[in-house]
Design an enzyme around this catalytic site. Structure first.
Site, short mmCIF file in Angstrom:
data_model
loop_
_atom_site.label_atom_id
_atom_site.label_comp_id
_atom_site.label_asym_id
_atom_site.label_seq_id
_atom_site.Cartn_x
_atom_site.Cartn_y
_atom_site.Cartn_z
N GLY B 59 0.92 -1.16 -0.02
CA GLY B 59 0.03 -0.01 -0.06
C GLY B 59 0.78 1.19 0.01
O GLY B 59 2.15 1.31 -0.14
N SER B 60 0.10 2.35 0.48
CA SER B 60 0.53 3.76 0.10
C SER B 60 1.92 3.91 0.92
O SER B 60 2.04 3.60 2.03
CB SER B 60 -0.40 4.74 0.49
#
Lengths: 393, 127
Positions: B59-60
């Site tokens: 993810g981010s």
């Protein structure tokens, strides 16, 4: 230690250039060692992600203040969107306490010498690296655009590692800085009609899911505008691809042609579009993810001319592009319609959770974060259709 | 088990094990340490004070700051053990000064078992 450091880099690591540089160097050296870099290389440009107070919280702000005590940028450094329009935040309904904290975040960056540009499209406003330049950028859509469309070389940096590069002027030489890692892994043969930013976003969704961190060579695309490539860059990396792609006949990087071939049929694009639509109507409409180009501002003004919006419509744009839109008269037309021009921010990083329950946008990336971060139901349509929805046509 | 140091330190604690990757941004509440990602094997459990064992981060990149926020809020894991550490978790561990070791076969660690971590040496032992 595996990496070879120059005397200057060793001095930085040992604290002879201050604490912020020391911490920065320790981040870069640790990353270099994890990824087996031979050394650190100079970079010419930095884009820092991790700017919205909504994402940083007090702890992130504390980290920035600590780095700003004695840290100064050594190269051109610009900033990702913040959680609000830094000037016009009241009109966007931002809480004053949030605004106070967000201003403190920007002040810490400015103290470090960062240009508080607050946009995900630094390449529209003067931070545009040349082909072959080594850079250290955060913001996944900008990273993908820089690698794929501009032909500059960067890994997908996080907030702290992009700050580390800004304060030292270096990055670790691994990943997409090395030409052997910039080759395509598979061919994505597009046999579908893809001719606007929304559909390029849908294409990014389809290819990103197949890519799973790998780089595609996309074929079957005859023409792509800057806005199309911006949308594809944002989408492909959001849905699982590497922050890099090639398009035959369009992008500038060279690649071997891989054996593995994946077909992208019209049905795949249609299904992706369908999957990104799960709302009947939208309370909130956002255009400008990534931030609008001047051409998009012109188009929006044209479509809104003489009309009144019936729903909350925000247009996300970098402030210097808005200034051009002001001069050309686009901003006035947009604002007279009741739409709001939101500089410095976007619906992904602004504190919007709970304010709306549904969103319409032409951005496939915007759909992903509208759902994941803000729990919105979504409508995914072209820019033209989003405007129609806003004015109630 | 011998792995690689990402960030040094020595701790002992109970293992919280996930077979799936963890996205700290949007997946773990920075104020409580509770895993919030829908359908995640650890959904509803807190990472706070545990030796957090998972194969790889996802993810981010904002996730590094989420780890830092956990630390400042006193809700961080005691240590992080990965099969393969990626940038988000590595940077998060470094700026938050959380002992972190990777290149460990995380499948061999059982939920709830006591572990002794010497991240300086990259070792993970049953305590």
């Amino acid at each position: 230690m595996i990496m070879e450091l120059t005397q200057e880099q060793k001095d930085m690591l040992e604290g002879r250039h201050g604490n912020a540089v020391k911490k920065s160097m320790s981040i870069l050296v640790a990353l270099g060692e994890i990824f087996g870099a031979k050394g650190l290389i100079p970079v010419t440009s930095v884009q820092i992600s991790g700017v919205s107070y909504d994402n940083l919280g007090d702890a992130g702000l504390e980290f920035l203040d600590e780095m700003a005590k004695d840290g100064k940028t050594r190269i051109k450094t610009t900033l990702n969107p913040a959680g609000m329009d830094m000037e016009n935040w009241k009109a966007l309904g931002i809480d004053p306490e949030f605004a106070r904290k967000q201003k403190m975040v920007i002040e810490a960056f400015e103290k470090m010498g960062v240009e508080a540009t607050c946009t995900c499209t630094p390449y529209f406003i003067g931070n545009k690296p040349n082909f072959g330049d080594h850079i250290a950028w955060g913001e996944s859509s900008a990273v993908t655009y820089a690698n794929s469309v501009l032909g500059a070389k960067t890994n997908k940096e996080g907030g702290p590692s992009s700050i580390a590069s800004a304060l030292t002027g270096f990055t670790a030489e691994y990943g997409l800085h090395l030409d052997e890692n910039r080759q395509a892994h598979f061919v994505a043969e597009v046999r579908a009609k893809v001719d606007n930013p929304m559909l390029f976003g849908a294409l990014g969704n389809v290819i990103g899911r197949v890519a799973k961190g790998r780089i595609p060579l996309i074929t079957g695309i005859e023409k792509a505008t800057t806005e199309d490539l911006k949308a594809l860059s944002a989408s492909i990396v959001t849905y699982g691809g590497a922050p890099m792609f090639h398009i035959e006949g369009i992008t500038p990087n060279k690649t071997e042609v891989p054996k593995e071939r994946v077909a992208v049929e019209q049905e795949d694009i249609d299904n992706a579009v369908k999957e990104m639509n799960d709302a009947e109507d939208a309370e909130f409409i956002f255009l400008g993810c990534p931030h609008c180009s001047i051409k998009e501002m012109e188009k929006i003004a044209e479509l809104l001319n003489g009309k009144n919006v019936k729903k909350e419509l925000w247009i996300g744009v970098a402030r210097p592009i808005k200034r051009i839109a002001d001069e050309k008269g686009y901003s006035k037309i947009i604002e007279v319609s009741g739409a709001k021009i939101a500089c410095d921010t976007c619906h992904v990083v602004a504190p919007l959770k709970g304010r709306f329950t549904s969103i319409a946008t032409n951005s496939a990336k915007g759909i992903f974060y509208g759902r994941g971060k803000n729990n919105f139901k979504t409508i995914f349509r072209t820019l033209e259709d989003c405007i129609k929805l806003a004015v109630g046509e | 088990m011998k792995g690689r140091k990402i960030f040094g330190g020595k701790v002992e604690g109970e293992a919280l094990v996930s077979k799936e990757g963890i996205s700290f941004y949007g997946g773990v509440d920075p104020d409580t340490g509770v895993v919030t990602e829908k359908g995640h094997p650890l959904e509803g459990q807190s990472v706070s004070g545990k030796v957090l064992v998972f194969p790889v981060g996802k993810g981010s990149t904002v996730g590094s700051y989420t780890i830092y926020r956990l630390k400042k809020n006193g809700k961080a894991p005691l240590a992080i053990i990965n099969k393969e550490c990626e940038t988000v978790v590595a940077v998060g561990a470094i700026i938050s000064e959380i002992p972190c070791v990777d290149q460990i076969d995380t499948d061999k660690i059982k939920a709830g078992e006591k572990l002794r971590i010497n991240a300086d040496e990259g070792t993970v032992e049953h305590a």
